[in-house]
Design an enzyme around this catalytic site. Structure first.
Site, PDB file in Angstrom:
ATOM      1  N   ASP A  85       0.816  -1.207   0.000  1.00  0.00           N
ATOM      2  CA  ASP A  85       0.000   0.000   0.000  1.00  0.00           C
ATOM      3  C   ASP A  85       0.855   1.265   0.000  1.00  0.00           C
ATOM      4  O   ASP A  85       1.350   1.682   1.050  1.00  0.00           O
ATOM      5  CB  ASP A  85      -0.906  -0.030   1.242  1.00  0.00           C
ATOM      6  N   ASP A 117      -1.405   5.647  -5.242  1.00  0.00           N
ATOM      7  CA  ASP A 117      -1.838   4.849  -4.100  1.00  0.00           C
ATOM      8  C   ASP A 117      -2.288   3.440  -4.509  1.00  0.00           C
ATOM      9  O   ASP A 117      -3.439   3.235  -4.910  1.00  0.00           O
ATOM     10  CB  ASP A 117      -2.981   5.578  -3.387  1.00  0.00           C
TER      11      ASP A 117
HETATM   12  O1  LIG Z   1      -5.792   5.108   2.948  1.00  0.00           O
HETATM   13  C1  LIG Z   1      -5.560   5.321   1.772  1.00  0.00           C
HETATM   14  C2  LIG Z   1      -5.911   6.670   1.141  1.00  0.00           C
HETATM   15  C3  LIG Z   1      -4.945   7.690   1.636  1.00  0.00           C
HETATM   16 CL1  LIG Z   1      -5.535   9.291   1.194  1.00  0.00          CL
HETATM   17  N1  LIG Z   1      -4.934   4.437   0.938  1.00  0.00           N
HETATM   18  N2  LIG Z   1      -4.556   3.190   1.415  1.00  0.00           N
HETATM   19  C4  LIG Z   1      -5.535   2.318   1.794  1.00  0.00           C
HETATM   20  N3  LIG Z   1      -5.292   1.168   2.417  1.00  0.00           N
HETATM   21  C5  LIG Z   1      -6.484   0.467   2.735  1.00  0.00           C
HETATM   22  C6  LIG Z   1      -7.575   1.349   2.171  1.00  0.00           C
HETATM   23  N4  LIG Z   1      -6.848   2.490   1.613  1.00  0.00           N
END
Ligand SMILES: O=C(CCCl)NNC1=[NH+]CCN1
Length: 327
Positions: free
Chosen positions: A33, A215
């Site tokens: 991630d 992301d």
């Molecule tokens: O949390 C975010 C967005 C950051 Cl602005 N991305 N990473 C992620 N991991 C699980 C769900 N989303």
């Protein structure tokens, strides 16, 4: 000098991509991630009602970081928390002998339900690691001085296994030149500026870009509301469905390609990537792969975009940079 490569296996509808990671003496499937900076996994300490069906990290092989705890909430409001151990982590042959492992003692239902995922491996900047009282480094930051080059690359694919590489750029994974743009690390993300958008409806705004993050942990492509609205204005049967929380379109639609200008180069997301997934199994209405970034504060270039390019996350120079190339 270490280098390594690990597969990125797509889950249903490419909702996320999972990669095998050895932690202590367990092999777990983690969601890499670039939008967060915690390496956490289900553990033998997780309540059975939350961890049923998941691979578990057994902290017996690690060393507890006394008094350390962590608590993270993601952009989609999913969350997890727990305590911390130091243990060996191996990713595609790249070894971190002492990596902070965040063992979950509580997770939200999104993680409990996603039984294929045993946790997340954060690849954003360590400045947003949630461990208190002392934040710890991400896997990439832990190993970066041992890598042949302080870079990792992301090669996600639609409905097929892609890969992450650490320590090198794989020239067989892209065509044409790599376009690099500067990264602003102030928010702890791989944040950059997109120059503009085009394609789709007659008024998908062109020429006006904006701040965005790369992301891998987000499934979709979240863009300025005007761009999303403009894109779907050209898609027959598409509409904003407030009950579904976003744009939907007929699963039978073939939406137009979508173009993003970054660093003076144009990258194209095939329209088929934007007919994302049925609202629920068997539905003939699908959720759109492009959604509005309203309320987030910046755009999110999630998997819908990243699976159209080869992305280089480069922290080898005086300041971090992002590279994009056509796959
Ligand atoms: O949390 C975010 C967005 C950051 Cl602005 N991305 N990473 C992620 N991991 C699980 C769900 N989303």
């Amino acid at each position: 000098c270490q280098t390594g490569e690990v597969a990125a296996d797509p889950q249903l509808y490419d909702q996320s991509y999972l990669s095998p990671v050895t932690i202590g003496n367990s092999e777990l499937m983690l969601d890499f991630d670039t939008g967060s900076a915690d390496l956490w996994c289900f553990s033998t300490e997780s309540p059975a009602v939350q961890s049923a069906g998941h691979g578990l990290y057994n902290p017996s092989t690690g060393t507890e970081l006394d008094g350390a705890f962590w608590d993270i909430t993601y952009g989609d409001q999913s969350a997890a928390s727990g305590n911390v151990f130091a243990d060996k982590v191996v990713v595609g042959g790249v070894t971190a002998t002492k990596q902070a492992i965040e063992a979950a003692t509580s997770v939200s239902y999104e993680f409990t339900e996603d039984v294929a995922s045993d946790g997340l491996l954060g690849l954003a900047f360590s400045s947003i690691n949630t461990i208190l009282p002392q934040p710890q480094t991400t896997f990439f930051d832990t190993v970066r001085n041992t890598l042949a080059k302080a870079v990792f690359t992301v090669d996600l694919k639609k409905g097929a296994a892609g890969s992450y590489t650490f320590g090198y750029i794989d020239s067989s994974k892209y065509s044409g030149a790599i376009t690099y743009v500067p990264v602003n690390t102030a928010n702890g993300f791989w944040q950059f500026t997109a120059d503009g958008y085009s394609g789709g409806g007659n008024n998908a705004s062109t020429g006006r870009g904006g701040v965005a993050i790369a992301d891998t942990g987000t499934s979709l492509l979240y863009l300025p509301a005007s761009v999303a609205k403009g894109y779907y204005s050209g898609v027959q049967g598409a509409s904003f469905d407030f009950r579904q929380g976003g744009y939907t379109l007929p699963c039978s639609a073939t939406p137009p390609d979508f173009n993003v200008a970054i660093g003076g180069k144009t990258f194209t997301v095939p329209g088929s990537y934007i007919n994302y997934a049925p609202l629920r199994a068997g539905s003939s209405t699908c959720f759109g792969g492009i959604q509005a970034d309203s309320g987030i504060g910046f755009s999110i270039f999630g998997d819908v975009f990243l699976k159209a390019v080869y992305a280089i996350f480069d922290d080898s120079g005086s300041s971090p940079k992002l590279g994009f190339a056509a796959q």
